[in-house]
Design an enzyme around this catalytic site. Structure first.
Site, PDB file in Angstrom:
ATOM      1  CE  LYS A  74      -3.882   1.606   2.661  1.00  0.00           C
ATOM      2  NZ  LYS A  74      -4.720   1.547   3.782  1.00  0.00           N
ATOM      3  CB  SER A 149      -8.150   3.269   2.618  1.00  0.00           C
ATOM      4  OG  SER A 149      -7.547   2.570   3.753  1.00  0.00           O
ATOM      5  CB  SER A 173      -8.356   0.163   5.735  1.00  0.00           C
ATOM      6  OG  SER A 173      -9.280   1.401   5.566  1.00  0.00           O
TER       7      SER A 173
HETATM    8  N1  GLN Z   1     -13.270   3.365   6.284  1.00  0.00           N
HETATM    9  C1  GLN Z   1     -12.713   3.613   7.637  1.00  0.00           C
HETATM   10  C2  GLN Z   1     -12.521   5.041   7.493  1.00  0.00           C
HETATM   11  O1  GLN Z   1     -12.739   5.784   6.750  1.00  0.00           O
HETATM   12  C3  GLN Z   1     -11.415   2.794   8.053  1.00  0.00           C
HETATM   13  C4  GLN Z   1     -10.349   3.369   7.274  1.00  0.00           C
HETATM   14  C5  GLN Z   1      -8.943   2.564   7.710  1.00  0.00           C
HETATM   15  O2  GLN Z   1      -9.036   1.557   8.164  1.00  0.00           O
HETATM   16  N2  GLN Z   1      -7.874   3.155   7.076  1.00  0.00           N
HETATM   17  O3  GLN Z   1     -11.852   5.608   8.445  1.00  0.00           O
END
Ligand code: GLN
Length: 477
Positions: A74, A149, A173
């Protein structure tokens, strides 16, 4: 292309295949499919050195399990000398000045990193549509999001472009995109894997985690990466690990039905979950109803605590310390112009965070949310029997997401419905517990077969329990 890391390792060691041939197979796949999927932000063209190092390790009998394995990472994990942008325009040309702990560990193992994957800007989002660069598509239906994400990492694995990939999980994420793309995704115990060299989102929530096609792949990657790191004072020591991981098989799985039946969960997801529970029963596990009363407040407390930490972590991207500096007519003008490079979700969360931490509102928002954090941890300790109670369970099961992958554009202008996708995943981050998402079958929607995920949560440092149940569920062991 569907071999596990252990099988590939065997082939490499017995010289059935060379690292070069293995890697070029995956490079070819990237060329074939990534134009459409868009999982990568950058595919590295200069990987000869990595391939050579891996082959040398094999030829001299020094290969580890991960040596030569082609993988993707990532775009918020630092590799010295490579660009790392966290999916943001504000640091689009930033070059990592040092290696993250995981990069160094992987280099020592001689893995082959093929590129960096797309993500929501600074990991804020659940669809990868918030990337400043492009939208990644779900390999199972390209009109849909891969989740986020870490959507680029999940899409790269699901479309066979790499064997395994790393993501980061602050509220889901790793697990949510793994579920949407039909992969296995692990969010380790907070402190299991060092965050040194991970661009922070919510520092008391963030964990790096692997996304793979097999439980054993995710397990092998996790055991390779976990460990104490002096650069991250929250990492856990070997003695903590040893004392937490006592022997004993998983017998009972707890299900918080009150949460699943609350509404907002697709009928198809509930049906799929019920059939997963039957599969678990057929493997010899006992299913038991449990109560986790504070989970009802976990999503709202997450969306107070996270913006608070985000507002602090984003302060450094101001065009002065980090980020592109834009000209303005005075100092304030320069700040305003530079900060406008940040996307709207990042700015929204930074402002909400500054608000909930402000002196007049701190008690009403941040402190209350923090109380929920403590209550939720206590709930889990109780169901896992850590407070001495007898009616405990070994692992907790829920669906990973309330719906299958949604359409690109469907939720982008509706932050609340986007946040709802995290309803089952945020609890593990709030309480620091390990959780895994494993593929639990498909649902048909508009002619597409869309994957769903089963989420398992275990007590602190009991990733071994997750691998045991997941491996049995997927017939790997
Ligand atoms: N969808 C969650 C958020 O927007 C998780 C994000 C993540 O785990 N980086 O905060």
């Amino acid at each position: 292309m569907d071999l596990s890391i252990r099988e590939i390792n065997e082939q490499l060691k017995t010289k059935k295949v060379s690292v070069k041939d293995l890697v070029s197979g995956y490079q070819k796949k990237i060329e074939e499919v990534d134009g459409e999927i868009g999982a990568f932000l950058e595919v590295f063209s200069d990987i000869d050195e990595q391939v050579k190092t891996a082959q040398e390790l094999i030829d001299t009998g020094k290969a580890g399990l991960l040596t030569g394995i082609p993988l993707a990472v990532k775009d918020n994990i630092l590799f010295k000398g490579r660009k790392v942008s966290a999916g943001s325009k504000i640091i689009k040309d930033y070059v990592a000045p040092y290696d993250s702990f995981v990069a160094q560990t992987l280099k020592d193992q001689g893995v082959v990193i093929l590129g960096r994957t797309n993500m929501d800007e600074f990991a804020m989002g659940g669809s990868t549509e918030r990337s400043a660069f492009k939208v990644t598509k779900n390999p199972h239906d390209t009109s849909r999001v891969p989740g986020g994400s870490s959507g680029g990492s999940a899409a790269a694995v699901a479309s066979g472009q790499v064997v395994i990939a790393l993501g980061s999980d602050t509220g889901g994420s790793v697990r949510q995109p793994a579920a949407f793309c039909g992969c296995v995704g692990l969010k380790p115990t907070y402190g299991a894997i060092s965050r040194s060299g991970l661009i922070a989102m919510g520092s008391s929530f963030d964990q790096i985690g692997p996304i793979g096609r097999k439980v054993s792949d995710v397990e092998d990657m996790f055991y390779c990466l976990e460990g104490l790191d002096p650069q991250d004072s929250t990492t856990l020591s070997d003695s903590e690990r040893r004392s937490a991981r006592k022997e004993g098989q998983v017998k009972t799985i707890g299900v918080p039905r009150h949460l699943i039946e609350k509404g907002g969960v697709d009928k198809s997801v509930i049906e799929n979950f019920e059939s997963s529970l039957k599969t678990l029963e057929s493997k010899g596990f006992k299913i038991k109803d449990i109560e986790l009363p504070s989970v009802a407040y976990s999503l709202s407390s997450y969306y107070i605590l996270i913006p608070a930490e985000v507002s602090s972590n984003m302060a450094r991207f101001d065009g002065m310390r980090f980020g592109e500096r834009e000209a303005g007519k005075d100092l304030l003008g320069e700040y305003m112009a530079s900060r406008s490079e940040l996307g709207s979700e990042v700015r929204l969360r930074s402002m909400v965070g500054a608000f909930v931490l402000s002196s007049g509102y701190y008690d009403s928002y941040y402190n209350k949310a923090y109380t929920v954090r403590r209550l939720l941890s206590a709930d889990f300790e109780r169901v896992f029997g850590l407070t001495g109670n007898k009616d405990s369970v070994d692992v907790v099961a829920t669906p990973t997401t309330p719906t299958p992958a949604f359409k690109i554009g469907e939720k982008i202008n509706d932050p609340l419905s986007m946040y709802m996708a995290d309803i089952f995943t945020v609890s593990a981050n709030i309480s620091g517990l390990p959780a895994i998402s494993i593929p639990s079958g498909f649902v048909k929607e508009e002619g597409s077969d869309l994957p769903l995920g089963l989420q398992l949560t275990a007590p602190r440092l009991r990733e071994d329990r997750l691998f045991e149940v997941a491996g049995k569920f997927l017939n790997e062991i």
